[in-house]
Scaffold this motif. Structure first.
Motif, PDB file in Angstrom:
ATOM      1  N   ASN A 560       0.825  -1.222   0.000  1.00 51.00           N
ATOM      2  CA  ASN A 560       0.000   0.000   0.000  1.00 51.00           C
ATOM      3  C   ASN A 560       0.854   1.265   0.000  1.00 51.00           C
ATOM      4  OD1 ASN A 560      -2.508  -1.306  -0.068  1.00 51.00           O
ATOM      5  ND2 ASN A 560      -2.458  -1.634   2.158  1.00 51.00           N
ATOM      6  N   ASN A 561       2.049   1.193  -0.541  1.00 53.22           N
ATOM      7  CA  ASN A 561       2.933   2.347  -0.648  1.00 53.22           C
ATOM      8  C   ASN A 561       2.888   2.916  -2.062  1.00 53.22           C
ATOM      9  OD1 ASN A 561       3.834   2.165   2.013  1.00 53.22           O
ATOM     10  ND2 ASN A 561       5.490   0.754   1.471  1.00 53.22           N
ATOM     11  N   ILE A 562       3.051   4.225  -2.156  1.00 49.15           N
ATOM     12  CA  ILE A 562       3.078   4.880  -3.461  1.00 49.15           C
ATOM     13  C   ILE A 562       4.334   4.465  -4.221  1.00 49.15           C
ATOM     14  CG2 ILE A 562       3.327   7.113  -4.625  1.00 49.15           C
ATOM     15  CD1 ILE A 562       1.543   8.346  -2.560  1.00 49.15           C
ATOM     16  N   THR A 563       4.146   4.089  -5.478  1.00 43.26           N
ATOM     17  CA  THR A 563       5.290   3.719  -6.330  1.00 43.26           C
ATOM     18  C   THR A 563       5.523   4.737  -7.433  1.00 43.26           C
ATOM     19  OG1 THR A 563       3.857   2.403  -7.767  1.00 43.26           O
ATOM     20  CG2 THR A 563       4.901   1.262  -5.909  1.00 43.26           C
ATOM     21  N   GLY A 564       4.595   5.665  -7.595  1.00 42.07           N
ATOM     22  CA  GLY A 564       4.727   6.671  -8.636  1.00 42.07           C
ATOM     23  C   GLY A 564       3.399   7.361  -8.840  1.00 42.07           C
ATOM     24  N   ALA A 565       3.276   8.109  -9.931  1.00 37.24           N
ATOM     25  CA  ALA A 565       2.038   8.816 -10.232  1.00 37.24           C
ATOM     26  C   ALA A 565       1.937   9.038 -11.732  1.00 37.24           C
ATOM     27  CB  ALA A 565       1.975  10.146  -9.496  1.00 37.24           C
ATOM     28  N   ARG A 621       8.766   7.940  -9.448  1.00 34.78           N
ATOM     29  CA  ARG A 621       8.709   8.177 -10.893  1.00 34.78           C
ATOM     30  C   ARG A 621       7.315   8.680 -11.307  1.00 34.78           C
ATOM     31  NH1 ARG A 621      12.050   5.966 -14.915  1.00 34.78           N
ATOM     32  NH2 ARG A 621      12.951   4.555 -13.373  1.00 34.78           N
ATOM     33  N   THR A 622       7.300   9.668 -12.196  1.00 33.50           N
ATOM     34  CA  THR A 622       6.045  10.244 -12.698  1.00 33.50           C
ATOM     35  C   THR A 622       5.900   9.904 -14.179  1.00 33.50           C
ATOM     36  OG1 THR A 622       6.239  12.087 -11.143  1.00 33.50           O
ATOM     37  CG2 THR A 622       4.729  12.367 -13.009  1.00 33.50           C
ATOM     38  N   SER A 623       4.706   9.411 -14.541  1.00 32.46           N
ATOM     39  CA  SER A 623       4.474   9.033 -15.938  1.00 32.46           C
ATOM     40  C   SER A 623       3.683  10.109 -16.659  1.00 32.46           C
ATOM     41  CB  SER A 623       3.739   7.693 -16.017  1.00 32.46           C
ATOM     42  OG  SER A 623       2.460   7.792 -15.429  1.00 32.46           O
ATOM     43  N   ILE A 624       3.995  10.273 -17.945  1.00 36.12           N
ATOM     44  CA  ILE A 624       3.347  11.274 -18.790  1.00 36.12           C
ATOM     45  C   ILE A 624       2.862  10.583 -20.057  1.00 36.12           C
ATOM     46  CG2 ILE A 624       3.647  13.468 -20.006  1.00 36.12           C
ATOM     47  CD1 ILE A 624       6.096  13.976 -18.173  1.00 36.12           C
ATOM     48  N   ASP A 648      17.548  20.212 -15.090  1.00 29.41           N
ATOM     49  CA  ASP A 648      18.512  19.508 -14.251  1.00 29.41           C
ATOM     50  C   ASP A 648      17.856  18.310 -13.559  1.00 29.41           C
ATOM     51  OD1 ASP A 648      20.900  18.877 -13.048  1.00 29.41           O
ATOM     52  OD2 ASP A 648      20.591  20.224 -11.319  1.00 29.41           O
ATOM     53  N   LEU A 649      17.188  17.482 -14.359  1.00 29.84           N
ATOM     54  CA  LEU A 649      16.485  16.310 -13.842  1.00 29.84           C
ATOM     55  C   LEU A 649      17.116  15.028 -14.404  1.00 29.84           C
ATOM     56  CD1 LEU A 649      12.738  17.370 -14.164  1.00 29.84           C
ATOM     57  CD2 LEU A 649      14.072  17.192 -12.057  1.00 29.84           C
ATOM     58  N   SER A 650      16.980  13.981 -13.625  1.00 25.68           N
ATOM     59  CA  SER A 650      17.427  12.658 -14.070  1.00 25.68           C
ATOM     60  C   SER A 650      16.275  11.951 -14.766  1.00 25.68           C
ATOM     61  CB  SER A 650      17.897  11.838 -12.873  1.00 25.68           C
ATOM     62  OG  SER A 650      18.081  10.488 -13.247  1.00 25.68           O
ATOM     63  N   GLY A 651      16.600  11.224 -15.831  1.00 23.53           N
ATOM     64  CA  GLY A 651      15.570  10.486 -16.554  1.00 23.53           C
ATOM     65  C   GLY A 651      14.875   9.433 -15.711  1.00 23.53           C
ATOM     66  N   GLU A 652      15.531   8.992 -14.622  1.00 22.45           N
ATOM     67  CA  GLU A 652      14.937   7.979 -13.748  1.00 22.45           C
ATOM     68  C   GLU A 652      13.658   8.467 -13.065  1.00 22.45           C
ATOM     69  OE1 GLU A 652      18.116   8.411 -14.059  1.00 22.45           O
ATOM     70  OE2 GLU A 652      18.763   6.407 -14.730  1.00 22.45           O
ATOM     71  N   LEU A 653      13.409   9.776 -13.088  1.00 24.44           N
ATOM     72  CA  LEU A 653      12.195  10.318 -12.466  1.00 24.44           C
ATOM     73  C   LEU A 653      11.003  10.298 -13.419  1.00 24.44           C
ATOM     74  CD1 LEU A 653      13.677  13.454 -10.637  1.00 24.44           C
ATOM     75  CD2 LEU A 653      12.860  11.335  -9.580  1.00 24.44           C
ATOM     76  N   ILE A 654      11.250   9.933 -14.683  1.00 26.51           N
ATOM     77  CA  ILE A 654      10.220  10.076 -15.712  1.00 26.51           C
ATOM     78  C   ILE A 654       9.877   8.726 -16.343  1.00 26.51           C
ATOM     79  CG2 ILE A 654       9.576  11.249 -17.867  1.00 26.51           C
ATOM     80  CD1 ILE A 654       9.965  13.101 -15.469  1.00 26.51           C
ATOM     81  N   ILE A 682      14.696   7.102 -18.913  1.00 28.69           N
ATOM     82  CA  ILE A 682      13.232   7.196 -18.961  1.00 28.69           C
ATOM     83  C   ILE A 682      12.655   5.818 -19.238  1.00 28.69           C
ATOM     84  CG2 ILE A 682      11.276   8.203 -20.193  1.00 28.69           C
ATOM     85  CD1 ILE A 682      13.072  10.593 -20.858  1.00 28.69           C
ATOM     86  N   GLU A 683      11.654   5.421 -18.433  1.00 26.56           N
ATOM     87  CA  GLU A 683      10.983   4.146 -18.670  1.00 26.56           C
ATOM     88  C   GLU A 683       9.841   4.342 -19.668  1.00 26.56           C
ATOM     89  OE1 GLU A 683       9.721   1.925 -15.318  1.00 26.56           O
ATOM     90  OE2 GLU A 683      11.760   1.518 -14.614  1.00 26.56           O
ATOM     91  N   VAL A 684       9.497   3.262 -20.383  1.00 29.04           N
ATOM     92  CA  VAL A 684       8.438   3.307 -21.387  1.00 29.04           C
ATOM     93  C   VAL A 684       7.362   2.300 -21.003  1.00 29.04           C
ATOM     94  CG1 VAL A 684       7.856   2.995 -23.817  1.00 29.04           C
ATOM     95  CG2 VAL A 684      10.069   3.979 -23.181  1.00 29.04           C
TER      96      VAL A 684
END
Length: 791
Positions: A560-565, A621-624, A648-654, A682-684
């Motif tokens: 029940n923990n947040i893994t992203g949005a 990680r946030t998905s778009i 100045d962001l890392s791709g691991e956040l996206i 960046i993950e797909v």
């Protein structure tokens, strides 16, 4: 001139001769194997090996000549050397070339053996006659016996070399190579002595037994040499039988052995399980009797005749079982050939009943809406195209149900799906049998009205059907329809435009009030005011950066923990209030605003991440969402890369979410862009997975990280548990992560966890939230963030 026997046969020299011939036989075996395995420069290597073998044979005969202590002519010595070496070289080369092919027929075997025997006898008798010209006198009985023994030795030699140089069997029989070479060398070692004995008269004192000794030795050596191929031949037969039985008995498919007339001779246990008959009941049965109907039987007979003529084909048919049920099967038939003669056929039968059901379901889902079971847009367009090709006229009714979006947003997708199911059932009831009702998407439906039916009458029946409320979740709702009608080919002969015109007429009906229908007319092309107004307002909203981003959290269902949005665009119109994404996203796509909209969302998300990062928050990680149109922009990857650097962001956040339709485009360029994004960290994710375009062949080639199970499967998770399980299993096999969206109940959570899907997203945990509310929820989930707030 009579020579004492003891001067002809010297034990020490004979032993030395035999050793050299054993070595030469081993060399001959290896030479033949090497040329067989590696045919490069085969001719040159065969000549070289033949010369080497001939040199060894010549050396052994020099030992015999020297040890025999028989006067020999030096005048013919060099002629002897040249002639003997030449004959042996030619014979060895010819034999080696013949032995390099797999000799399978009796004439080839006899021909090669006789060639070797003739070469040996010619070389021996010619050489000894030249070197011992003063002492030779042919003993014809002994010469005939010598010829017989040399011929036997040659046949045994060829059989041994053929078997020992068979690479398919070599590992199994190689331990017999040395023993066979020893006995073969012993047999070859006796040849010059029996030939010499048959050419040189011996003294009477030597006795009959003395000059017969070489022949007795040769007989014993040939007997032992004969046993070696027989010993491993028996083992080879046993091995082949066991291999055959293993392939037959332990084959995972059903195997039927049938004769030339199609009568079953033998079956394995899988065939018994497939048919329901016992092995004894199947034996003697004509295989055609297992085929379900007469037409199929004739097809199988034709197929069987083709198989017997040499064709190996696969055929699918229906098999009749003992309990009168049937099974869909795929048959692969291969001939059984013994000594180039077809004696029967192996029929390998695979039960494909479940596969057929799956294929049928996949085909059904490809052309039907899985929620309402009505035909989908693809099926509608297919039927329209068929009618067009026939030159038939028809009408298209386009329906949109008022207030549905409000109900869906208020009560959730699961509730909305119940409404859609009832709408689908009602439409199916009022649609004439020769017409086609279909769901286009969302709450939009269409009815194709064929010639002979009046579209206004069908539309009127639809209006009447929805004058009474529909029930869902213990509540009743009045769902009214706005209906537009376009006629083919009167309004247009372009099928795509026809859909657009019917849509325009529907919007006109919506403006006139609910539960009404409107025919298309040309003036509507310039009167699509509402959509045009929204398009202009949306363009200005994107330009002024006035859309906002909401965040819907993703959760690990176990912890029940947040893994992203997921970042979701929201538009609050100055006059109309919140415009649903289902309204303004299609407008953005039609007006070519989708790329600008998505880049605005990307910048807003990146800007918000920079704020959280500056506050030292731990942000998952946030998905778009990215449309496929964006991938056709040449600067997309460059834009993402430069934006990461700028903020100045890392791709691991996206993470980017792309629709499943990307899989049918098959452009290599898209996959290259996906891979480039992944190289940035960046993950797909494949969004809405399983809604109609799924293909394992495409998926395995795409550079993606995650599959997102579509909410339509989750909403009916019990009925779709097999589909969900298949998607999870497929993702696991491809080393992909998986997440389910649209989760709204605890029972759905429990089922998803049991099927192996641990990551979820939906109203059960949280609706989409403004950034401030998501930040609060995120801080509660991450204690380190709370610590940052306190400090």
């Amino acid at each position: 001139m009579e020579i004492p026997y003891m001067y002809i046969f010297d034990v020490k020299t004979f032993a030395l001769t035999t050793v050299f011939l054993i070595i030469s036989l081993l060399m001959g075996v290896e030479f033949t194997r090497q040329v067989k395995k590696n045919p490069v420069r085969k001719k040159r290597r065969s000549i070289l090996y033949s010369l080497l073998l001939a040199a060894i044979f010549l050396l052994t005969h020099l030992f015999v000549i020297i040890s025999a202590d028989i006067p020999f002519s030096t005048d013919n010595f060099y002629l002897f050397l040249l002639l003997f070496f030449g004959i042996c070289s030619l014979g060895a080369y010819s034999a080696m070339r013949l032995l390099q092919s797999d000799i399978a027929t009796t004439p080839q075997y006899i021909y090669t053996s006789m060639l070797i025997a003739t070469t040996i006898l010619f070389a021996e008798y010619t050489a000894f006659h030249l070197i011992f010209s003063d002492a030779t006198e042919i003993q014809w009985m002994l010469a005939m016996l010598s010829t017989l023994m040399v011929t036997v030795t040659s046949f045994l030699l060829v059989r041994f070399i053929i078997q020992i140089t068979n690479e398919d069997l070599y590992e199994f029989i190689k331990k017999y190579k040395y023993l066979g070479s020893i006995f073969g060398g012993m047999a070859l070692g006796g040849i010059p002595y029996i030939v010499l004995t048959s050419m040189i008269p011996t003294t009477e004192e030597a006795g009959f037994q003395s000059f017969l000794a070489p022949f007795l030795y040769m007989a014993a050596a040939n007997f032992l040499f004969m046993l070696i191929p027989d010993l491993f031949g028996e083992k080879l037969i046993l091995k082949n039988v066991q291999s055959h039985l293993s392939l037959f008995s332990h084959n995972p498919d059903s195997v039927f052995r049938v004769d030339l007339q199609g009568m079953i001779l033998n079956v394995n246990k899988e065939a018994v399980e497939l048919t329901g008959y016992t092995a004894s009941e199947l034996t003697g049965l004509d295989f055609i009797e297992l085929i379900a109907d007469r037409e199929e039987s004739e097809k199988i007979r034709r197929y069987y005749r083709k198989v017997l003529s040499g064709e190996t084909k696969v055929i699918e048919t229906t098999l009749k079982k003992a309990d009168l049920t049937s099974a869909e099967v795929r048959i692969t038939a291969v001939r059984i050939i013994v000594r180039n003669t077809t004696i029967g056929v192996f029929g390998i039968v695979r039960d494909i009943t479940e596969q057929k059901k799956t294929d049928k379901m996949i085909k059904y889902l490809a052309y039907h809406d899985d929620l309402t079971n009505l035909p989908n847009r693809r099926q509608l367009e297919k039927v329209m195209a068929r009618l067009d090709s026939k030159g038939e006229i028809f009408s298209l009714i386009y329906l949109d149900f008022n207030r549905f979006k409000r109900i869906n947003d208020t009560f959730g997708h699961s509730f909305g799906d119940q409404i859609l199911e009832q709408i689908g059932r009602q439409l199916a009831k009022v649609t004439p049998g020769n017409c086609l009702a279909s769901r286009i998407g969302g709450d939009e439906f269409a009815i194709l009205v064929t010639k002979g039916n009046k579209p206004e009458r069908v539309a009127d029946e639809v209006v009447k059907a929805f004058q009474t409320p529909v029930f869902a979740g213990g509540m009743e709702f009045l769902i009214t329809a706005s209906i537009g009608i376009a006629r083919f080919p009167d309004d247009t002969s372009d099928l795509e435009v026809l859909l657009k015109y019917a849509d325009m007429a529907m919007y006109k009906a919506k403006q006139n009030g609910t539960n009404d229908f409107q025919f298309f007319d040309k003036s509507m092309v310039d009167q699509d005011v509402n959509k045009f107004e929204l398009e202009n307002d949306l363009r200005n909203a994107i330009k002024n950066d006035s859309l906002t981003v909401y965040y819907q959290p993703k959760y690990n269902a176990n912890t029940n923990n947040i893994t992203g949005a997921e970042a979701l665009a929201r538009w609050k119109h100055p006059r109309h209030g919140m415009i649903p994404p289902g309204v303004f996203i299609p407008i953005a796509e039609e007006a070519n605003l989708i790329v600008s909209l998505e880049r605005m969302i990307i910048r807003q998300v990146f800007s918000q991440l920079v704020v959280w990062k500056g506050q030292k928050y731990q942000v998952p990680r946030t998905s778009i969402n990215i449309s496929i149109i964006h991938f056709y922009q040449e600067d997309f990857v460059k834009f993402m890369h430069q934006s990461l650097i700028e903020y100045d962001l890392s791709g691991e956040l996206i993470e980017i979410e792309v629709t499943e339709s990307i899989m049918i485009k098959k452009e290599d360029g898209i996959n290259e862009q996906l891979q480039a994004l992944r190289e940035m960290g960046i993950e797909v994710s494949i969004d809405d997975f399983g809604t109609g375009y799924s293909s394992l062949s495409y998926l395995s080639k795409l550079s993606v990280d995650r599959l997102k199970i579509d909410q339509s499967f989750v909403a009916h998770s019990q009925e779709n548990s097999e589909i969900i399980s298949t998607i999870v299993s497929m993702a696991t096999n491809l080393n992909l992560k998986v997440i389910a969206e649209g989760v709204e109940t605890e029972s759905q959570i429990d089922l998803l966890k049991s099927l192996g899907c641990q990551e979820v997203q939906g109203y059960y945990y949280s609706p989409p939230l403004p950034s401030a509310e998501y930040e609060t929820k995120m801080n509660r989930e991450f204690p380190e963030n709370e610590h940052v707030l306190l400090t």
